[in-house]
Enzyme design. Sequence first.
Site, PDB file in Angstrom:
ATOM      1  N   ASP A  97     -46.130  20.081  -6.463  1.00  0.00           N
ATOM      2  CA  ASP A  97     -45.809  20.081  -5.039  1.00  0.00           C
ATOM      3  C   ASP A  97     -45.092  21.382  -4.712  1.00  0.00           C
ATOM      4  O   ASP A  97     -43.993  21.640  -5.211  1.00  0.00           O
ATOM      5  CB  ASP A  97     -44.882  18.887  -4.736  1.00  0.00           C
ATOM      6  CG  ASP A  97     -45.163  18.248  -3.394  1.00  0.00           C
ATOM      7  OD1 ASP A  97     -45.390  19.006  -2.434  1.00  0.00           O
ATOM      8  OD2 ASP A  97     -45.146  17.019  -3.308  1.00  0.00           O
ATOM      9  N   ASP A 199     -46.550  21.434   0.847  1.00  0.00           N
ATOM     10  CA  ASP A 199     -45.765  20.598   1.748  1.00  0.00           C
ATOM     11  C   ASP A 199     -45.728  21.198   3.158  1.00  0.00           C
ATOM     12  O   ASP A 199     -45.549  22.408   3.317  1.00  0.00           O
ATOM     13  CB  ASP A 199     -44.345  20.472   1.181  1.00  0.00           C
ATOM     14  CG  ASP A 199     -43.470  19.522   1.960  1.00  0.00           C
ATOM     15  OD1 ASP A 199     -43.840  18.338   2.081  1.00  0.00           O
ATOM     16  OD2 ASP A 199     -42.404  19.955   2.436  1.00  0.00           O
ATOM     17  N   GLU A 263     -50.699  19.662   3.165  1.00  0.00           N
ATOM     18  CA  GLU A 263     -50.183  18.544   3.971  1.00  0.00           C
ATOM     19  C   GLU A 263     -50.142  19.010   5.420  1.00  0.00           C
ATOM     20  O   GLU A 263     -49.370  19.904   5.779  1.00  0.00           O
ATOM     21  CB  GLU A 263     -48.792  18.113   3.527  1.00  0.00           C
ATOM     22  CG  GLU A 263     -48.306  16.906   4.317  1.00  0.00           C
ATOM     23  CD  GLU A 263     -46.821  16.649   4.243  1.00  0.00           C
ATOM     24  OE1 GLU A 263     -46.410  15.512   4.511  1.00  0.00           O
ATOM     25  OE2 GLU A 263     -46.056  17.584   3.930  1.00  0.00           O
ATOM     26  N   HIS A 324     -45.889   9.025  -0.278  1.00  0.00           N
ATOM     27  CA  HIS A 324     -44.456   8.769  -0.414  1.00  0.00           C
ATOM     28  C   HIS A 324     -43.720   8.711   0.922  1.00  0.00           C
ATOM     29  O   HIS A 324     -42.515   8.448   0.934  1.00  0.00           O
ATOM     30  CB  HIS A 324     -43.833   9.848  -1.296  1.00  0.00           C
ATOM     31  CG  HIS A 324     -43.999  11.230  -0.731  1.00  0.00           C
ATOM     32  ND1 HIS A 324     -45.220  11.867  -0.667  1.00  0.00           N
ATOM     33  CD2 HIS A 324     -43.122  12.094  -0.181  1.00  0.00           C
ATOM     34  CE1 HIS A 324     -45.066  13.057  -0.122  1.00  0.00           C
ATOM     35  NE2 HIS A 324     -43.805  13.216   0.196  1.00  0.00           N
ATOM     36  N   ASP A 325     -44.412   8.947   2.020  1.00  0.00           N
ATOM     37  CA  ASP A 325     -43.774   8.943   3.341  1.00  0.00           C
ATOM     38  C   ASP A 325     -44.200   7.791   4.240  1.00  0.00           C
ATOM     39  O   ASP A 325     -43.558   7.550   5.263  1.00  0.00           O
ATOM     40  CB  ASP A 325     -44.096  10.252   4.082  1.00  0.00           C
ATOM     41  CG  ASP A 325     -43.396  11.457   3.495  1.00  0.00           C
ATOM     42  OD1 ASP A 325     -42.289  11.296   2.944  1.00  0.00           O
ATOM     43  OD2 ASP A 325     -43.953  12.567   3.578  1.00  0.00           O
TER      44      ASP A 325
END
Length: 522
Positions: A97, A199, A263, A324-325
Amino acid sequence: MATWWQSGAIYQVYPRSFQDSDGDGIGDLKGIEARLDHLVALGVDALWISPIFPSPMADFGYDVADYCDVDPRFGTLGDFDELLAAAHARGLKVLLDFVPNHSSSAHPWFRESRASRDNPKRDWYIWRDPAPDGGPPNNWISDFGGSAWEWDAVTGQYYYHAFLKEQPDLNWRNPALRAAMMDVLRFWFDRGVDGFRIDVLWHMVKHAQFPDNPPNPAYRPEMGGMHAVLQLHSTDQPEVHAIAAEMRRIADGYDGDRVLIGEIYLPVERLMHYYGREAPEVHLPFNFQLIEATWDARHLAALIDEYERALPPGGWPNWVLGNHDRPRIASRVGERQARVAAMLLLTLRGTPTIYYGDEIGLADVAIPRDRVQDPRELREPGLGLGRDPVRTPMPWNDSEHAGFTSGEPWLPLGPDWSTRNVAAQGGDEASMLALYRRLLHLRRKHAALAVGDFRLIEAEGDVLAFERRHGDERIVVALNLGAEPQPFALPEGDVLASTRGGTPKSGVLRGDEGVVFLARPA
């Protein structure tokens, strides 16, 4: 010929919650290495590991204090090298990431930037004078609520943070900062990393004049403070595409089909720009539509068709059910439909990404108030925006703490961990895990599922059906998105998988049933 990231499947590991090897209640790199065989048995092709870099953990690793090392909580660079070698020995790719929009306020770069207005690294971050009234320079709002500007009394300016004040945004308009961050990519590529998930890519450049963002006419308080304005000037600026293209050139300079995944939470027509118009950009701009979709056959058919039609020439699709969000799919649609959703994810055209735990049907876990960790929930409590419920430890077996740790887990386990775990489902052919394994096996066995063409067949009532075709191979996928039986005429051929097991009734899809069918040649 398709690359591995086109024909394969990606598995997201949240490292704090995957496997703890040293008893401190937090997952680590040695823990991930110890569980690689689970990923091999599952049938995925790559693991993407959420941030492992040194960090004060204000946002659990998304506040990076050193981009070229490993946080001691997770291990060492040597541990990472061993994990990478062990994964590669098993035929698994490893993605990291990359967090390029912001660093930690504890990063040495920011400490220098904050030291004085004439420090050489001052312009590595975004500093602005106060507004005429002494307040923030504009009305931009942090994604975690409140103003996105933090006053620094020592130097008499505000700095910008799209997230927490402990996460100051980097200034990608500064050539030296840009060069330093590109060197971070090279550092990890040189170690053998197979790619990156980037990200908040669409956040990385801001309007040079910092005008106010317009108010959001649809805003409601329960949406969270970040939605009070439209992020017109603080995200998705034209200059970000040249940066993404430079990252792509770096990735393409290495052998082994390295991959960049962006992302990007944007409408489809703007998302497509990140494939690159002037030059290639990210290989896969993350497509989050299934995470946000109404679970309705016609709605899903329309968004799938819109997405397929919007893809630029050569653009490869991808699909995501959870991360994860966002709330887990089993909580959004229920356990039975989560099986149907898994079949949808793994049979659509494009690269699927699986969030750890979804393969055993994990649901969101209620977190007691005194166990809340997520800064988003702590800043805007009661709105349901907290992400802890989807980050709970992976249950591996029915031993103490579900085999995740010998200590106290950093977040509580789900209430059904003693029965919903990898060991329990591993020997049950009717389990969610068995379904995932079956579907991933079919992707590898049948080119039509891995790289074949897509054609929508039906979207009537609760039935969504489509065809995948490669050469003479034709596979039909029929999904009942409701609890009641629905008529659907399957073609002549063989059932490859059913979410409910057994043999489907002729001309009928059972409630909550999805079927993968290999049609006989005409």
